[in-house]
Design a protein around this motif. Structure first.
Motif, PDB file in Angstrom:
ATOM      1  N   VAL A   4       0.844  -1.185   0.000  1.00 48.49           N
ATOM      2  CA  VAL A   4       0.000   0.000   0.000  1.00 48.49           C
ATOM      3  C   VAL A   4       0.887   1.246   0.000  1.00 48.49           C
ATOM      4  CG1 VAL A   4      -0.187   0.080   2.521  1.00 48.49           C
ATOM      5  CG2 VAL A   4      -2.010   1.029   1.124  1.00 48.49           C
ATOM      6  N   THR A   5       0.381   2.315  -0.612  1.00 45.65           N
ATOM      7  CA  THR A   5       1.106   3.583  -0.567  1.00 45.65           C
ATOM      8  C   THR A   5       0.645   4.383   0.647  1.00 45.65           C
ATOM      9  OG1 THR A   5      -0.490   4.827  -1.882  1.00 45.65           O
ATOM     10  CG2 THR A   5       1.267   3.687  -3.100  1.00 45.65           C
ATOM     11  N   ARG A   6       1.467   5.319   1.039  1.00 43.28           N
ATOM     12  CA  ARG A   6       1.096   6.184   2.161  1.00 43.28           C
ATOM     13  C   ARG A   6      -0.178   6.958   1.828  1.00 43.28           C
ATOM     14  NH1 ARG A   6       5.466  10.361   4.041  1.00 43.28           N
ATOM     15  NH2 ARG A   6       4.443  11.664   2.520  1.00 43.28           N
ATOM     16  N   ALA A   7      -0.292   7.407   0.582  1.00 41.25           N
ATOM     17  CA  ALA A   7      -1.473   8.172   0.168  1.00 41.25           C
ATOM     18  C   ALA A   7      -2.748   7.332   0.285  1.00 41.25           C
ATOM     19  CB  ALA A   7      -1.305   8.680  -1.255  1.00 41.25           C
ATOM     20  N   GLU A   8      -2.658   6.034  -0.017  1.00 43.31           N
ATOM     21  CA  GLU A   8      -3.828   5.162   0.112  1.00 43.31           C
ATOM     22  C   GLU A   8      -4.256   5.051   1.572  1.00 43.31           C
ATOM     23  OE1 GLU A   8      -3.434   2.016  -3.538  1.00 43.31           O
ATOM     24  OE2 GLU A   8      -1.948   1.867  -1.935  1.00 43.31           O
ATOM     25  N   ASP A  37       3.086   2.025  -9.829  1.00 45.82           N
ATOM     26  CA  ASP A  37       3.034   2.504 -11.202  1.00 45.82           C
ATOM     27  C   ASP A  37       1.978   3.599 -11.275  1.00 45.82           C
ATOM     28  OD1 ASP A  37       3.558   2.725 -13.884  1.00 45.82           O
ATOM     29  OD2 ASP A  37       2.248   1.049 -14.442  1.00 45.82           O
ATOM     30  N   ALA A  38       2.307   4.731 -10.655  1.00 42.34           N
ATOM     31  CA  ALA A  38       1.387   5.865 -10.569  1.00 42.34           C
ATOM     32  C   ALA A  38       2.216   7.142 -10.646  1.00 42.34           C
ATOM     33  CB  ALA A  38       0.623   5.816  -9.246  1.00 42.34           C
ATOM     34  N   PRO A  39       1.575   8.261 -10.926  1.00 44.05           N
ATOM     35  CA  PRO A  39       2.330   9.517 -11.001  1.00 44.05           C
ATOM     36  C   PRO A  39       3.143   9.768  -9.729  1.00 44.05           C
ATOM     37  CG  PRO A  39       0.095   9.846 -11.797  1.00 44.05           C
ATOM     38  CD  PRO A  39       0.158   8.455 -11.222  1.00 44.05           C
ATOM     39  N   GLY A  40       4.396  10.135  -9.915  1.00 44.61           N
ATOM     40  CA  GLY A  40       5.269  10.386  -8.781  1.00 44.61           C
ATOM     41  C   GLY A  40       5.955   9.138  -8.257  1.00 44.61           C
ATOM     42  N   ARG A  41       5.554   7.957  -8.771  1.00 44.54           N
ATOM     43  CA  ARG A  41       6.139   6.676  -8.347  1.00 44.54           C
ATOM     44  C   ARG A  41       6.209   6.551  -6.829  1.00 44.54           C
ATOM     45  NH1 ARG A  41       6.350   2.852 -11.784  1.00 44.54           N
ATOM     46  NH2 ARG A  41       8.282   2.072 -11.005  1.00 44.54           N
ATOM     47  N   PRO A  42       5.039   6.623  -6.130  1.00 44.82           N
ATOM     48  CA  PRO A  42       5.048   6.533  -4.664  1.00 44.82           C
ATOM     49  C   PRO A  42       5.570   5.173  -4.186  1.00 44.82           C
ATOM     50  CG  PRO A  42       2.816   6.325  -5.490  1.00 44.82           C
ATOM     51  CD  PRO A  42       3.688   6.683  -6.671  1.00 44.82           C
ATOM     52  N   LYS A  43       6.193   5.184  -3.031  1.00 47.50           N
ATOM     53  CA  LYS A  43       6.736   3.964  -2.442  1.00 47.50           C
ATOM     54  C   LYS A  43       5.604   3.051  -1.979  1.00 47.50           C
ATOM     55  CE  LYS A  43      10.810   6.356  -0.828  1.00 47.50           C
ATOM     56  NZ  LYS A  43      11.461   6.960   0.318  1.00 47.50           N
ATOM     57  N   LEU A  44       5.821   1.762  -2.140  1.00 53.37           N
ATOM     58  CA  LEU A  44       4.884   0.750  -1.652  1.00 53.37           C
ATOM     59  C   LEU A  44       5.414   0.182  -0.340  1.00 53.37           C
ATOM     60  CD1 LEU A  44       4.219  -1.139  -4.995  1.00 53.37           C
ATOM     61  CD2 LEU A  44       2.598   0.301  -3.751  1.00 53.37           C
ATOM     62  N   HIS A  45       4.529   0.043   0.637  1.00 50.52           N
ATOM     63  CA  HIS A  45       4.896  -0.451   1.959  1.00 50.52           C
ATOM     64  C   HIS A  45       4.128  -1.720   2.285  1.00 50.52           C
ATOM     65  CE1 HIS A  45       5.642   3.883   2.035  1.00 50.52           C
ATOM     66  NE2 HIS A  45       6.593   3.617   2.904  1.00 50.52           N
ATOM     67  N   ARG A  46       4.740  -2.569   3.093  1.00 55.36           N
ATOM     68  CA  ARG A  46       4.061  -3.752   3.614  1.00 55.36           C
ATOM     69  C   ARG A  46       4.643  -4.072   4.982  1.00 55.36           C
ATOM     70  NH1 ARG A  46       3.327  -7.568   0.004  1.00 55.36           N
ATOM     71  NH2 ARG A  46       2.601  -8.952   1.602  1.00 55.36           N
TER      72      ARG A  46
END
Length: 75
Positions: A4-8, A37-46
């Motif tokens: 999940v991204t922080r924005a999510e 694979d979204a604008p800004g290439r946000p980091k994915l966390h788990r």
């Protein structure tokens, strides 16, 4: 839902989670696993293996479901 991204997470919670994510990363309870694979290439966390150890879990399947949490049925 992982990763999940922080924005999510912020969209779900309705507040900034920047400080919380920083603390979780510092304590190695979550880890960065790539970029979305979204604008800004946000980091994915788990969650990390350390998360499982700290909470005495064998797997994430032992966590309560969202419905159980919302209904207050935690164990």
């Amino acid at each position: 839902k992982q990763p999940v991204t922080r924005a999510e997470v912020e969209a779900i919670r309705g507040v900034s989670v920047a400080h919380a994510f920083d603390q979780l990363l510092e304590r190695r309870l979550i880890k960065i696993t790539g970029t979305a694979d979204a604008p800004g290439r946000p980091k994915l966390h788990r969650t990390s293996d350390e998360f499982l150890v700290q909470f005495g879990l064998k797997s994430l399947k032992e966590l309560p479901t969202l419905e159980e949490v919302q209904e207050g049925r935690l164990g």
